[in-house]
Design a protein around this motif. Sequence first.
Motif, PDB file in Angstrom:
ATOM      1  N   ILE A  67     -36.903  -8.010  16.134  1.00  0.00           N
ATOM      2  CA  ILE A  67     -38.081  -8.090  16.646  1.00  0.00           C
ATOM      3  C   ILE A  67     -38.946  -7.246  15.795  1.00  0.00           C
ATOM      4  N   GLN A  68     -38.614  -5.827  15.360  1.00  0.00           N
ATOM      5  CA  GLN A  68     -39.345  -5.023  14.439  1.00  0.00           C
ATOM      6  C   GLN A  68     -39.493  -5.622  13.246  1.00  0.00           C
ATOM      7  N   GLN A  69     -38.518  -6.208  12.660  1.00  0.00           N
ATOM      8  CA  GLN A  69     -38.914  -7.007  11.247  1.00  0.00           C
ATOM      9  C   GLN A  69     -40.069  -8.063  11.367  1.00  0.00           C
ATOM     10  N   ASN A  70     -39.765  -8.758  12.380  1.00  0.00           N
ATOM     11  CA  ASN A  70     -40.798  -9.954  12.637  1.00  0.00           C
ATOM     12  C   ASN A  70     -42.222  -9.228  12.533  1.00  0.00           C
ATOM     13  N   ALA A  71     -42.292  -8.201  13.275  1.00  0.00           N
ATOM     14  CA  ALA A  71     -43.597  -7.370  13.396  1.00  0.00           C
ATOM     15  C   ALA A  71     -44.233  -6.806  11.994  1.00  0.00           C
ATOM     16  N   LEU A  72     -42.988  -6.532  11.390  1.00  0.00           N
ATOM     17  CA  LEU A  72     -43.490  -5.654   9.998  1.00  0.00           C
ATOM     18  C   LEU A  72     -44.036  -6.742   9.246  1.00  0.00           C
ATOM     19  N   TYR A  73     -43.620  -8.131   9.074  1.00  0.00           N
ATOM     20  CA  TYR A  73     -44.055  -9.156   8.241  1.00  0.00           C
ATOM     21  C   TYR A  73     -45.442  -9.195   8.361  1.00  0.00           C
ATOM     22  N   PHE A 106     -47.705  -7.412   7.399  1.00  0.00           N
ATOM     23  CA  PHE A 106     -48.366  -6.824   6.216  1.00  0.00           C
ATOM     24  C   PHE A 106     -48.065  -7.541   5.232  1.00  0.00           C
ATOM     25  N   THR A 107     -47.009  -8.378   4.877  1.00  0.00           N
ATOM     26  CA  THR A 107     -46.895  -9.226   3.694  1.00  0.00           C
ATOM     27  C   THR A 107     -46.876 -10.747   4.034  1.00  0.00           C
ATOM     28  N   HIS A 108     -46.768 -11.019   5.378  1.00  0.00           N
ATOM     29  CA  HIS A 108     -46.896 -12.741   5.700  1.00  0.00           C
ATOM     30  C   HIS A 108     -47.853 -13.166   6.084  1.00  0.00           C
ATOM     31  N   ASP A 109     -47.731 -14.345   6.558  1.00  0.00           N
ATOM     32  CA  ASP A 109     -49.005 -15.396   7.237  1.00  0.00           C
ATOM     33  C   ASP A 109     -49.707 -14.799   8.206  1.00  0.00           C
ATOM     34  N   TRP A 110     -50.676 -14.332   8.486  1.00  0.00           N
ATOM     35  CA  TRP A 110     -51.439 -13.765   9.454  1.00  0.00           C
ATOM     36  C   TRP A 110     -51.729 -14.728  10.722  1.00  0.00           C
ATOM     37  N   THR A 111     -51.611 -16.098  10.322  1.00  0.00           N
ATOM     38  CA  THR A 111     -51.991 -17.132  11.261  1.00  0.00           C
ATOM     39  C   THR A 111     -50.712 -17.013  12.486  1.00  0.00           C
ATOM     40  N   LYS A 112     -49.550 -16.430  12.150  1.00  0.00           N
ATOM     41  CA  LYS A 112     -48.402 -16.402  13.001  1.00  0.00           C
ATOM     42  C   LYS A 112     -48.456 -15.243  13.866  1.00  0.00           C
ATOM     43  N   LEU A 113     -49.430 -14.465  14.102  1.00  0.00           N
ATOM     44  CA  LEU A 113     -49.224 -13.278  14.557  1.00  0.00           C
ATOM     45  C   LEU A 113     -48.954 -13.581  16.159  1.00  0.00           C
ATOM     46  N   ASP A 114     -49.117 -14.819  16.686  1.00  0.00           N
ATOM     47  CA  ASP A 114     -48.847 -15.076  18.228  1.00  0.00           C
ATOM     48  C   ASP A 114     -47.216 -15.193  18.264  1.00  0.00           C
ATOM     49  N   GLN A 115     -46.520 -15.074  17.128  1.00  0.00           N
ATOM     50  CA  GLN A 115     -45.126 -15.273  17.382  1.00  0.00           C
ATOM     51  C   GLN A 115     -44.447 -13.854  17.570  1.00  0.00           C
ATOM     52  N   ILE A 116     -45.301 -12.642  17.323  1.00  0.00           N
ATOM     53  CA  ILE A 116     -45.020 -11.479  17.513  1.00  0.00           C
ATOM     54  C   ILE A 116     -45.010 -11.182  19.090  1.00  0.00           C
ATOM     55  N   LYS A 117     -43.684 -10.904  19.943  1.00  0.00           N
ATOM     56  CA  LYS A 117     -43.869 -10.582  21.141  1.00  0.00           C
ATOM     57  C   LYS A 117     -44.043  -9.316  21.395  1.00  0.00           C
ATOM     58  N   ASN A 129     -35.052   0.473  20.743  1.00  0.00           N
ATOM     59  CA  ASN A 129     -34.862   0.665  19.296  1.00  0.00           C
ATOM     60  C   ASN A 129     -36.169   1.172  18.555  1.00  0.00           C
ATOM     61  N   TYR A 130     -35.895   2.075  17.735  1.00  0.00           N
ATOM     62  CA  TYR A 130     -36.954   2.351  16.751  1.00  0.00           C
ATOM     63  C   TYR A 130     -36.622   2.525  15.338  1.00  0.00           C
ATOM     64  N   SER A 131     -37.552   2.501  14.224  1.00  0.00           N
ATOM     65  CA  SER A 131     -37.227   2.485  13.007  1.00  0.00           C
ATOM     66  C   SER A 131     -38.755   3.053  12.311  1.00  0.00           C
ATOM     67  N   TYR A 132     -38.469   3.758  11.066  1.00  0.00           N
ATOM     68  CA  TYR A 132     -39.705   4.072  10.351  1.00  0.00           C
ATOM     69  C   TYR A 132     -39.594   3.068   8.961  1.00  0.00           C
ATOM     70  N   ALA A 133     -40.943   2.716   8.671  1.00  0.00           N
ATOM     71  CA  ALA A 133     -41.161   1.766   7.910  1.00  0.00           C
ATOM     72  C   ALA A 133     -42.219   2.105   6.946  1.00  0.00           C
ATOM     73  N   GLU A 134     -42.627   1.500   5.614  1.00  0.00           N
ATOM     74  CA  GLU A 134     -43.855   1.814   4.991  1.00  0.00           C
ATOM     75  C   GLU A 134     -44.844   0.714   5.102  1.00  0.00           C
ATOM     76  N   SER A 135     -46.038   1.200   5.107  1.00  0.00           N
ATOM     77  CA  SER A 135     -47.182   0.068   5.287  1.00  0.00           C
ATOM     78  C   SER A 135     -48.313   0.175   4.292  1.00  0.00           C
ATOM     79  N   PRO A 136     -49.209  -0.641   3.838  1.00  0.00           N
ATOM     80  CA  PRO A 136     -50.177  -0.223   3.056  1.00  0.00           C
ATOM     81  C   PRO A 136     -51.052   0.941   3.159  1.00  0.00           C
ATOM     82  N   PHE A 137     -50.825   1.551   4.719  1.00  0.00           N
ATOM     83  CA  PHE A 137     -51.931   2.566   4.897  1.00  0.00           C
ATOM     84  C   PHE A 137     -51.003   4.011   5.561  1.00  0.00           C
TER      85      PHE A 137
END
Length: 282
Positions: free
Chosen positions: A170-176, A178-189, A118-126
């Motif tokens: 899965i993608q939504q969780n990864a895109l967080y 840019f806006t959510h808690d960085w300490t939860k990076l290990d939750q991204i598979k 699955n793939y999608s396009y999204a906006e980021s600060p960069f």
Amino acid sequence: MTEQQNINYKRIAEAIEYIKTNFKEQPNLDEVAKKVHLSSFHFQRLFSEWAGTSPKKFLQYTTVEYAKTLLKENQVTLFETAHEAGLSGTGRLHDLFVNIEGMTPAEYKNGGQYLTINYSYAESPFGNIIVASTAKGICYMAFVDDESTAFSTMQNHFPNATFRQLLDSIQQNALYIFTHDWTKLDQIKLHLKGTDFQLKVWETLLKIPMGQLTTYGAIANKIENPNASRAVGTAIGSNPVAFLIPCHRVIQSTGMFGGYMWGTTRKTAIIGWEGTKKHLEF
């Protein structure tokens, strides 16, 4: 080269030739050490110093390379491949491939034929990004200047996979990120495909704290291969998951930021943005 160094070189060359010739018998450490008239402990240390990897890893690489040549022949089954490579069964073949190639034997044989992405396009600060996922996790992420070019580049990584333009959880969780808690990076598979060396480098990148920078040499030391700075740079340049695997945090030993797959201007912006966010946390 001293006389002792010459002797050691000849011993390791003999050991390498022995492994390459007899890998189908899967010789253990003691057997190879005995062949070159060394204790197992001394041989393990000497081989790692000269070859840059352990005897066991070298045997695994040799076995997998042979298995890969067999799997390219479509008429050869996984069972036959395991047997021909001197492995006890398909389970052992599976474990070796996942460890060294970052994919299963079936995925290698079929070039991703049975992989649904699955793939999608999204906006980021960069800038815009393309993000892709399998059922196991994020497999690809890149900054996008042109969507059609970005999709073609992604396809080249998985030439026989089935693609669906679909934003999943899965993608939504990864895109967080840019806006959510960085300490939860290990939750991204992540679902990564790469060599053992590449995977080791990418894993080390994940341990670089946000707002901090390191060098190629420091990464080489972290993976206990201090002479591999150039190989580390190549592995970093092959990073398939932008930003989540923070290759942007690696700079030259001179302090120069160096190159970046998605542009040096973007790399500078990311480093500055992360530094600001880190500062604001305190």
